[in-house]
Design a protein around this motif. Sequence first.
Motif, PDB file in Angstrom:
ATOM      1  N   GLY A  20      -6.014 -15.602  -4.268  1.00 24.13           N
ATOM      2  CA  GLY A  20      -6.894 -14.896  -3.475  1.00 24.13           C
ATOM      3  C   GLY A  20      -8.398 -15.143  -3.808  1.00 24.13           C
ATOM      4  O   GLY A  20      -8.711 -15.937  -4.734  1.00 24.13           O
ATOM      5  N   GLU A  21      -9.288 -14.648  -3.169  1.00 25.65           N
ATOM      6  CA  GLU A  21     -10.654 -14.966  -3.295  1.00 25.65           C
ATOM      7  C   GLU A  21     -11.407 -13.488  -3.339  1.00 25.65           C
ATOM      8  O   GLU A  21     -10.780 -12.505  -2.996  1.00 25.65           O
ATOM      9  CB  GLU A  21     -11.147 -15.798  -2.051  1.00 25.65           C
ATOM     10  CG  GLU A  21     -10.558 -17.135  -1.765  1.00 25.65           C
ATOM     11  CD  GLU A  21     -10.768 -17.932  -2.798  1.00 25.65           C
ATOM     12  OE1 GLU A  21     -11.808 -17.851  -3.749  1.00 25.65           O
ATOM     13  OE2 GLU A  21      -9.823 -19.010  -3.326  1.00 25.65           O
ATOM     14  N   GLY A  22     -12.631 -13.627  -3.704  1.00 29.94           N
ATOM     15  CA  GLY A  22     -13.481 -12.400  -3.749  1.00 29.94           C
ATOM     16  C   GLY A  22     -13.395 -11.652  -5.136  1.00 29.94           C
ATOM     17  O   GLY A  22     -13.055 -12.400  -6.113  1.00 29.94           O
ATOM     18  N   ASP A  60      -6.345  -9.994   3.525  1.00 36.04           N
ATOM     19  CA  ASP A  60      -5.327  -9.774   4.646  1.00 36.04           C
ATOM     20  C   ASP A  60      -4.003  -9.519   4.314  1.00 36.04           C
ATOM     21  O   ASP A  60      -3.357  -9.928   3.602  1.00 36.04           O
ATOM     22  CB  ASP A  60      -5.262 -11.318   5.273  1.00 36.04           C
ATOM     23  CG  ASP A  60      -4.265 -11.355   6.598  1.00 36.04           C
ATOM     24  OD1 ASP A  60      -4.716 -10.924   7.669  1.00 36.04           O
ATOM     25  OD2 ASP A  60      -3.129 -11.900   6.383  1.00 36.04           O
ATOM     26  N   ALA A  61      -3.623  -8.372   4.986  1.00 40.62           N
ATOM     27  CA  ALA A  61      -2.065  -7.842   4.722  1.00 40.62           C
ATOM     28  C   ALA A  61      -1.076  -8.786   4.807  1.00 40.62           C
ATOM     29  O   ALA A  61      -0.120  -8.886   4.293  1.00 40.62           O
ATOM     30  CB  ALA A  61      -1.947  -6.439   5.575  1.00 40.62           C
ATOM     31  N   ASN A  79       1.742  -8.123  -8.619  1.00 41.43           N
ATOM     32  CA  ASN A  79       0.886  -7.024  -8.572  1.00 41.43           C
ATOM     33  C   ASN A  79       0.013  -7.336  -7.360  1.00 41.43           C
ATOM     34  O   ASN A  79      -0.718  -8.531  -7.472  1.00 41.43           O
ATOM     35  CB  ASN A  79       0.061  -6.697  -9.738  1.00 41.43           C
ATOM     36  CG  ASN A  79      -1.139  -6.099  -9.516  1.00 41.43           C
ATOM     37  OD1 ASN A  79      -2.208  -6.483  -9.160  1.00 41.43           O
ATOM     38  ND2 ASN A  79      -0.860  -4.511  -9.934  1.00 41.43           N
ATOM     39  N   ALA A  80       0.020  -6.671  -6.309  1.00 37.48           N
ATOM     40  CA  ALA A  80      -0.774  -6.774  -5.341  1.00 37.48           C
ATOM     41  C   ALA A  80      -2.026  -5.763  -5.052  1.00 37.48           C
ATOM     42  O   ALA A  80      -1.782  -4.535  -5.124  1.00 37.48           O
ATOM     43  CB  ALA A  80       0.044  -6.716  -3.922  1.00 37.48           C
ATOM     44  N   THR A  81      -2.937  -6.347  -5.277  1.00 42.59           N
ATOM     45  CA  THR A  81      -4.008  -5.252  -5.102  1.00 42.59           C
ATOM     46  C   THR A  81      -4.435  -4.462  -4.035  1.00 42.59           C
ATOM     47  O   THR A  81      -4.250  -5.217  -3.096  1.00 42.59           O
ATOM     48  CB  THR A  81      -5.501  -6.270  -5.367  1.00 42.59           C
ATOM     49  OG1 THR A  81      -5.535  -7.476  -6.386  1.00 42.59           O
ATOM     50  CG2 THR A  81      -6.661  -5.209  -5.318  1.00 42.59           C
ATOM     51  N   ASP A  82      -4.336  -3.344  -4.586  1.00 38.51           N
ATOM     52  CA  ASP A  82      -4.499  -2.028  -3.392  1.00 38.51           C
ATOM     53  C   ASP A  82      -3.514  -2.026  -2.450  1.00 38.51           C
ATOM     54  O   ASP A  82      -3.340  -1.491  -1.301  1.00 38.51           O
ATOM     55  CB  ASP A  82      -5.975  -2.297  -2.538  1.00 38.51           C
ATOM     56  CG  ASP A  82      -7.328  -2.136  -3.393  1.00 38.51           C
ATOM     57  OD1 ASP A  82      -7.068  -1.286  -4.525  1.00 38.51           O
ATOM     58  OD2 ASP A  82      -8.273  -2.703  -3.191  1.00 38.51           O
ATOM     59  N   ARG A  83      -2.090  -2.562  -2.914  1.00 38.29           N
ATOM     60  CA  ARG A  83      -1.141  -2.313  -2.182  1.00 38.29           C
ATOM     61  C   ARG A  83       0.059  -1.845  -3.097  1.00 38.29           C
ATOM     62  O   ARG A  83       1.002  -2.671  -3.413  1.00 38.29           O
ATOM     63  CB  ARG A  83      -0.644  -3.813  -1.351  1.00 38.29           C
ATOM     64  CG  ARG A  83      -1.813  -4.247  -0.640  1.00 38.29           C
ATOM     65  CD  ARG A  83      -1.577  -5.486   0.116  1.00 38.29           C
ATOM     66  NE  ARG A  83      -2.862  -6.139   0.590  1.00 38.29           N
ATOM     67  CZ  ARG A  83      -3.561  -5.968   1.539  1.00 38.29           C
ATOM     68  NH1 ARG A  83      -3.055  -4.720   2.297  1.00 38.29           N
ATOM     69  NH2 ARG A  83      -4.498  -6.339   1.976  1.00 38.29           N
ATOM     70  N   PRO A  84       0.062  -0.521  -3.336  1.00 43.16           N
ATOM     71  CA  PRO A  84       1.270  -0.188  -4.308  1.00 43.16           C
ATOM     72  C   PRO A  84       2.706  -0.220  -3.992  1.00 43.16           C
ATOM     73  O   PRO A  84       3.527  -0.665  -4.783  1.00 43.16           O
ATOM     74  CB  PRO A  84       0.794   1.297  -4.348  1.00 43.16           C
ATOM     75  CG  PRO A  84      -0.534   1.492  -3.986  1.00 43.16           C
ATOM     76  CD  PRO A  84      -0.822   0.402  -3.010  1.00 43.16           C
ATOM     77  N   ALA A  85       2.907  -0.453  -2.533  1.00 44.47           N
ATOM     78  CA  ALA A  85       4.383  -0.663  -2.197  1.00 44.47           C
ATOM     79  C   ALA A  85       4.721  -2.010  -2.596  1.00 44.47           C
ATOM     80  O   ALA A  85       5.881  -2.233  -2.492  1.00 44.47           O
ATOM     81  CB  ALA A  85       4.340  -0.165  -0.719  1.00 44.47           C
ATOM     82  N   LEU A  86       3.763  -2.962  -2.887  1.00 43.97           N
ATOM     83  CA  LEU A  86       4.138  -4.494  -2.962  1.00 43.97           C
ATOM     84  C   LEU A  86       4.110  -4.733  -4.318  1.00 43.97           C
ATOM     85  O   LEU A  86       4.275  -5.802  -4.813  1.00 43.97           O
ATOM     86  CB  LEU A  86       3.290  -5.264  -2.115  1.00 43.97           C
ATOM     87  CG  LEU A  86       3.354  -5.308  -0.481  1.00 43.97           C
ATOM     88  CD1 LEU A  86       2.317  -6.159  -0.039  1.00 43.97           C
ATOM     89  CD2 LEU A  86       4.730  -5.388   0.033  1.00 43.97           C
ATOM     90  N   CYS A  87       4.003  -3.723  -5.120  1.00 42.31           N
ATOM     91  CA  CYS A  87       3.664  -4.032  -6.790  1.00 42.31           C
ATOM     92  C   CYS A  87       4.989  -3.833  -7.500  1.00 42.31           C
ATOM     93  O   CYS A  87       5.727  -2.810  -7.455  1.00 42.31           O
ATOM     94  CB  CYS A  87       2.776  -2.872  -7.370  1.00 42.31           C
ATOM     95  SG  CYS A  87       1.035  -3.309  -6.643  1.00 42.31           S
ATOM     96  N   ASP A  88       5.477  -4.798  -8.336  1.00 40.86           N
ATOM     97  CA  ASP A  88       6.387  -4.664  -9.206  1.00 40.86           C
ATOM     98  C   ASP A  88       5.889  -3.955 -10.734  1.00 40.86           C
ATOM     99  O   ASP A  88       6.428  -3.533 -11.339  1.00 40.86           O
ATOM    100  CB  ASP A  88       6.804  -6.075  -9.704  1.00 40.86           C
ATOM    101  CG  ASP A  88       7.698  -6.495  -8.489  1.00 40.86           C
ATOM    102  OD1 ASP A  88       8.361  -5.995  -7.779  1.00 40.86           O
ATOM    103  OD2 ASP A  88       7.366  -7.994  -8.062  1.00 40.86           O
TER     104      ASP A  88
END
Length: 263
Positions: A20-22, A60-61, A79-88
């Motif tokens: 990712g970027e930013g 981008d989701a 770990n997916a930032t700000d996406r709890p449903a995608l986080c292990d």
Amino acid sequence: MIETLPLFHRVAGQPVVVLGEGEAAEAKRRLVERAGGVVVTELDAGIARGARLAFVAHEDAAAAEADVGRARAAGLLVNATDRPALCDFTVPSILDRSPVLVAIGTGGASAGLAKQLRLRLEGLLPPSLGRLAQGLAQARAALRRRFPEAGDRRRALDAALAAGGVLDPLAEASAARVESWLDSPDAPRGGMVAIALRSDDPDDLTLREARLLGTADMVVHAADVPEAVLERARADAVRRLGGAEQAEGAEGLVVVLARAARP
């Protein structure tokens, strides 16, 4: 019941994927580097180098979901930032008193809450806490000589590190007392303490009762004592079902739990 298992994962010298970027991606890169990890910014390269963890910080989701799927398929925890449903796994707010680390997590519910709790604790834990931990680590061999039995060592440390104890972790001066402490008192004796439960809520335990339960070597309990209360005991404490007679011959501190008599 907790929904996640808190762990401290060693990443020093190991590859960790950060995609990712930013600002979000940059923050994850700093976090990995702070722990001594080697940041890899391409997923395929990270897989080839044996990475075990991946941070996905795409805005981008669809891109985030795609990279999470690829990483998981390769066996990485993600770990997916700000996406709890995608986080292990989630990243806690960290209070650093190295080698003491206090990690505060909310299971992805609110990073802001975790941060504010950390800031409150920052004012409570003295900078000397890390030196105290280092002193205890360096004194490990001397501690074993002083107290050869594991139970005696545990009880001695419990007494010294308790509130007001000679090695109270919240006291700035404790870090300088480890050596003199080892030259002084014997390990405290064990004994038996009965606690009459006034309710099923563990928060109704007094501070003294909670401390005793948390340091007990053995917990003897009636069949109707709720699991929520038993969970306040040490995970490695021996548990026995019954009354005080079950503790006969036990060493160390024994706590007997039963419901208080109804009026």
